[in-house]
Design an enzyme around this catalytic site. Sequence first.
Site: not given
Length: 490
Positions: A337, A430
Site C-alpha cells: 500500500c 493488504h
Amino acid sequence: MKRLHPVMLAGTGSDVGKSVVAAALCRIFRQDGYRPAPFKAQNMALNSYATPEGLEIGRAQAVQAEAAGVPCHTDMNPLLLKPQSDHTSQVVLNGRPIGSKSAYDYWRRGAGDIDFRKEVCAAFDRLAARYNPVVMEGAGSISELNLKETDLVNLPMARHAGADVILVGDIDRGGVFASVYGSIALQTPEDRRLIKGIIINKFRGDLRLFDEGRQMLEDICRVPVLGVIPYFKDIHIEEEDSVSLAQKSAEAERGKLNVAVVLLQHLSNFTDFDALEHDPRVHLFYTTNVDDLLKADVIILPGTKSTLHDLYELRRNGCAQAIVRAHREGATVLGICGGYQLMGVEVCDPGHVEGDVERLPGLGLLPVTTTMSGEKLTRQVTTQYGPGYEIHMGETQPFGQTAPSPLLHLADGRDDGYLADRRCMGTYVHGILDNAAFVDFLLEPFAEKLAERSQPFDYVAYKERQYDLLADHVRRHLDMQRLYQILTDE
C-alpha cells in the site's frame, strides 16, 4: 436459542483488554450455539479492514466478527476515526470517508447536518435484528465527564441498546480498586444501574491472593465480580492499537531469516505482519535502525496514513539510503500500500490531499509513479495466492514508457502492483501475507537458509486455534453461568 440481552464490555480506561474480552465472548457464544456479532459505535484506529462490500471498518471489529464466525459489516463499526495528526482525523461513516475533522470540531460541533448519534443507533438496531447476542465494546474510560454529553459509544449507547454493561478493569497497571470504584461512582444513578458485573483483567500470580480483594470490590461497588482473568502471553490475537508494537521485537537475530518491517511514523494496518510474526521459519522485527535494516534478509515497507510525510522522514533519518543499499547487497524489498508508493520514482500530490508538498522523489526501487487523490478505494480482492483487501488513496502507474509488470493477478481480471524482480516488488493488497502461497513465493530466494524450517505456515488454521484457546482461557476464569443469568433476567 433463547434471546439474550446485548452485552457491553466497558472500560475503566484505554487498553484494559475490552477488545480481546469481546472477541473471547464472541467465540464462546458461538461455541454455545448462539449467533453473536460484535459492535463498537465509534472506533479510533489506523488499523482498518475492508468488508465484503468494499467498505471500511476498524480492524478490531473484523477480528471479533472472525471469532464469532460471521462476515464483517459496517454496522459493526459505523463510525471510524483515523488519526491524521495529533489534532485531526479522517471521519469514516458507514464505511465511507466523509472528510476530516479537528478534535475540537468533532467533539464540540459534530458533523453539521449529520446526526452521528442517530447513525450509530440505526446501525446497532440493524445488527440486533440479525444477531443474538450483540457483543458491544465501549471506548476508553466510561468516566470521562467532560465528554459525556457527546459520548456515542459508552453508556449512552448501552442505554439505547438496552445492554447489560460489564466493566473491565486492568489490574496489571495498578490502582484497580480506585479505577473500578471511581468509574462506577461517577455515573448517574440511571447509568449505574446498567453496570451488572465487573471483570478484573490481566492478573499476574496466584489467583487465590485476590480472593479477599474480589469480595472487597463487590462490597464497595455493590456489583458482582464475574471473573478475574489471568494475564497471558501464549495466545495471539491481532491487536487493535499500535501501542502493542512497542512490545514486539526491535532488532535482527543472528542465524535467523530476518524480516524487518520499517517502523514508519504513520504506520497503518500493522496486522498485515501478524502471520509472518508467528511463522516459525522467520524472525520478524520492527525498526528504523539503519544497522538492523542492513542485517535484514527481507525489508517490508508497510502502509502509511501519510505517504509524503513518511517519505520525507525516511530520507531524514537515513532509512531510505539504508533500504536502497540493503537491496543492492541482496535483500528483498516488499512494499504494501503506502509502502508500495514509497518505493516508486516519485509521489505526486498536485491536489494537496496530504499537505503543501506537491512532489517528492521516491526510493527509486520500482519504476512507478503515484498520484495522490481525495478518493479512497476500499474493496476485498482475490489474488492468485489467496484473498486480501485494498484501502488506499492514490493511483500508481508505470513511470514514463515503462511496461507494466504486475505482481498480482486479481480474480476480476485486473492486475495489481509491480514486480521488478524476485527481490523487489510492491502491491496495494493488504492481507497478502496471510496467504501461505505468497509467503512461500517471498521466501523462496532464501530456500537454503530455510532448509531446517521448511514447513509452510497455515495462518488461517493458526488464528482459529488462537480464538479457541482464548475462549477456553476466558471461560475458565469467568462465571459464564452468572453472565447468562444476567443476560436473560427480565
